[in-house]
Enzyme design. Structure first.
Site, PDB file in Angstrom:
ATOM      1  N   ASP A 182      -6.691  81.616  50.682  1.00 21.56           N
ATOM      2  CA  ASP A 182      -5.625  81.046  49.862  1.00 21.56           C
ATOM      3  C   ASP A 182      -4.352  80.962  50.707  1.00 21.56           C
ATOM      4  O   ASP A 182      -4.022  81.907  51.434  1.00 21.56           O
ATOM      5  CB  ASP A 182      -5.367  81.912  48.624  1.00 21.56           C
ATOM      6  CG  ASP A 182      -4.444  81.218  47.630  1.00 21.56           C
ATOM      7  OD1 ASP A 182      -4.957  80.415  46.824  1.00 21.56           O
ATOM      8  OD2 ASP A 182      -3.227  81.467  47.679  1.00 21.56           O
ATOM      9  N   ASN A 190       5.402  72.956  48.361  1.00 19.87           N
ATOM     10  CA  ASN A 190       5.497  71.699  47.603  1.00 19.87           C
ATOM     11  C   ASN A 190       6.859  71.539  46.948  1.00 19.87           C
ATOM     12  O   ASN A 190       7.437  70.439  46.930  1.00 19.87           O
ATOM     13  CB  ASN A 190       4.401  71.651  46.536  1.00 19.87           C
ATOM     14  CG  ASN A 190       3.048  71.274  47.104  1.00 19.87           C
ATOM     15  OD1 ASN A 190       2.956  70.570  48.107  1.00 19.87           O
ATOM     16  ND2 ASN A 190       1.985  71.742  46.465  1.00 19.87           N
ATOM     17  N   HIS A 231       5.204  66.979  48.082  1.00 28.34           N
ATOM     18  CA  HIS A 231       3.748  67.026  48.163  1.00 28.34           C
ATOM     19  C   HIS A 231       3.201  66.385  49.427  1.00 28.34           C
ATOM     20  O   HIS A 231       2.103  66.742  49.877  1.00 28.34           O
ATOM     21  CB  HIS A 231       3.136  66.370  46.924  1.00 28.34           C
ATOM     22  CG  HIS A 231       3.286  67.197  45.677  1.00 28.34           C
ATOM     23  ND1 HIS A 231       2.395  68.185  45.331  1.00 28.34           N
ATOM     24  CD2 HIS A 231       4.235  67.201  44.717  1.00 28.34           C
ATOM     25  CE1 HIS A 231       2.778  68.760  44.207  1.00 28.34           C
ATOM     26  NE2 HIS A 231       3.891  68.174  43.808  1.00 28.34           N
ATOM     27  N   ASP A 276       0.535  68.279  51.558  1.00 33.24           N
ATOM     28  CA  ASP A 276      -0.761  67.730  51.958  1.00 33.24           C
ATOM     29  C   ASP A 276      -0.967  67.862  53.466  1.00 33.24           C
ATOM     30  O   ASP A 276      -2.080  68.142  53.934  1.00 33.24           O
ATOM     31  CB  ASP A 276      -0.868  66.256  51.550  1.00 33.24           C
ATOM     32  CG  ASP A 276      -1.086  66.074  50.055  1.00 33.24           C
ATOM     33  OD1 ASP A 276      -1.355  67.084  49.368  1.00 33.24           O
ATOM     34  OD2 ASP A 276      -0.978  64.935  49.577  1.00 33.24           O
ATOM     35  N   GLU A 303      -4.928  74.761  47.167  1.00 32.17           N
ATOM     36  CA  GLU A 303      -4.767  75.453  48.445  1.00 32.17           C
ATOM     37  C   GLU A 303      -5.880  76.476  48.685  1.00 32.17           C
ATOM     38  O   GLU A 303      -5.725  77.389  49.492  1.00 32.17           O
ATOM     39  CB  GLU A 303      -3.403  76.148  48.495  1.00 32.17           C
ATOM     40  CG  GLU A 303      -3.216  77.321  47.539  1.00 32.17           C
ATOM     41  CD  GLU A 303      -2.724  76.914  46.163  1.00 32.17           C
ATOM     42  OE1 GLU A 303      -2.103  77.754  45.488  1.00 32.17           O
ATOM     43  OE2 GLU A 303      -2.981  75.762  45.749  1.00 32.17           O
TER      44      GLU A 303
END
Length: 345
Positions: free
Chosen positions: A205, A213, A218, A222, A248
């Protein structure tokens, strides 16, 4: 012609990349009269490219999957200038002849303008026209079927294996564990000391990913996921399988290794992430929980245990790797049959 059709039927009957690799090199080895045939993966480490064997056949032996450790860089691609030139010019093939008149041909497997797979054929003499024609047909089928498999198995953002393929891969690993359930004398002692090779499941994680974010948007989030996917690919071994579960979260299946080596491989990935400078974002860390896959356990239980170890890592400082069994043995976690807080099922 009968042999060609037989190989094509065999290739298109597979739903697994490893078996597809075995089929293509077996076909090419026979049809080209080759001394050796390999499927090579092009690995990018930093700004350099390396060749790693994924499957090979030669020397009178059967075709096999080559389980190379990604800690070994492989063969630097600059050692093969003909292949470098072919890739740089988006060519269909390259050939070289050594001082013993041994001919080597490379056939990149292009998907658009990218090629991360190369078929290498080594022959004691020149390649003849009829054989080349049949090899070209086999390679075309291989490329098309490889593309179909990749499209159905891959996450569209990161290119990693997707959640849909995880169940099948884990089922195969559990079957392999069950097949080895009856231990030979002395194996139980080695397992207790961590010397026994086992199968492992790790859950990853990204720490504080929501804040990435929120702060940068975003698009940068990404990009972080894409770069972490690249680090996962370069840090783990060719026989391991890496999945994106969504958001994630990532999952890795590590095949046939000891506890010490599993920890070393996972820790290598964690430190690679911590040392990487992500554009605009800066530094990012990951937390990892992992567990051995045991005979008779269900996927829910295995994932739940790895998730418990991950939760412990995130609740106790983040940016660390935690082993479920060690946490239980140390009294830091309570062993339970499953974990109701796991988000996977």
């Amino acid at each position: 012609m009968d042999s060609l059709l037989k190989h094509m039927v065999d290739m298109t009957g597979h739903r697994d990349h490893a078996m597809l690799d075995i089929s293509v090199i077996s076909a090419v080895q026979e049809l080209a009269g080759a001394a050796q045939t390999r499927v090579l993966n092009i690995a990018i480490i930093g700004e350099r490219r390396f060749l790693r064997s994924r499957a090979s056949i030669g020397g009178g032996s059967s075709a096999r999957v080559d389980e190379a450790d990604n800690s070994q860089l492989g063969e630097p691609i600059e050692h093969f200038p003909e292949l470098v030139r072919c890739l740089d010019e988006f060519g269909a093939s390259a050939e070289s002849v050594d001082d013993k008149h041994c001919h080597t041909m490379w056939l990149p497997i292009w998907f658009g303008d990218k090629a991360d797979t190369v078929l290498e054929i080594v022959r004691p003499g020149p390649f003849v026209g009829e054989a080349l024609h049949m090899v070209a047909g086999i390679v075309g089928v291989y490329r098309n079927f490889h593309s179909l498999l990749a499209y159905s198995e891959r996450d569209s953002l990161t290119g990693l294996l997707n959640r849909k393929t995880f169940d099948d891969q884990l089922a195969r690993m559990l079957q392999a564990v069950n097949d080895q359930k009856l231990l030979l004398p002395g194996q139980e002692e080695r397992r207790n000391t961590g010397e026994e090779e086992e199968q492992w499941l790790a859950v990853v994680d990204v720490d504080h990913f929501k804040s990435v974010n929120d702060r940068f948007g975003h698009l940068y989030g990404d990009e972080v996921l894409i770069l972490i996917a690249n680090l996962l690919t370069s840090s783990f071994r060719s026989q391991d399988r890496v999945f994106r579960f969504g958001g994630e979260e990532f999952v890795i299946l590590l095949r046939s290794t000891t506890l010490a080596n599993a920890y070393r491989i996972i820790e290598r990935f964690r430190t690679n992430v911590a040392a990487h400078l992500f554009p605009q974002v800066g530094t990012v860390t990951v937390s990892v929980g992992f567990v051995s896959i045991r005979a008779g356990e269900s996927p829910v239980v295995s994932l739940g245990h790895a998730d418990q170890a991950l939760y412990f890592a995130k609740s106790n400082g983040r940016n660390q790797v935690c082993h479920y069994d060690e946490l239980v043995a140390g009294g830091q976690l309570q062993a339970v049959a499953s974990n109701d807080t796991a988000e996977f099922f």
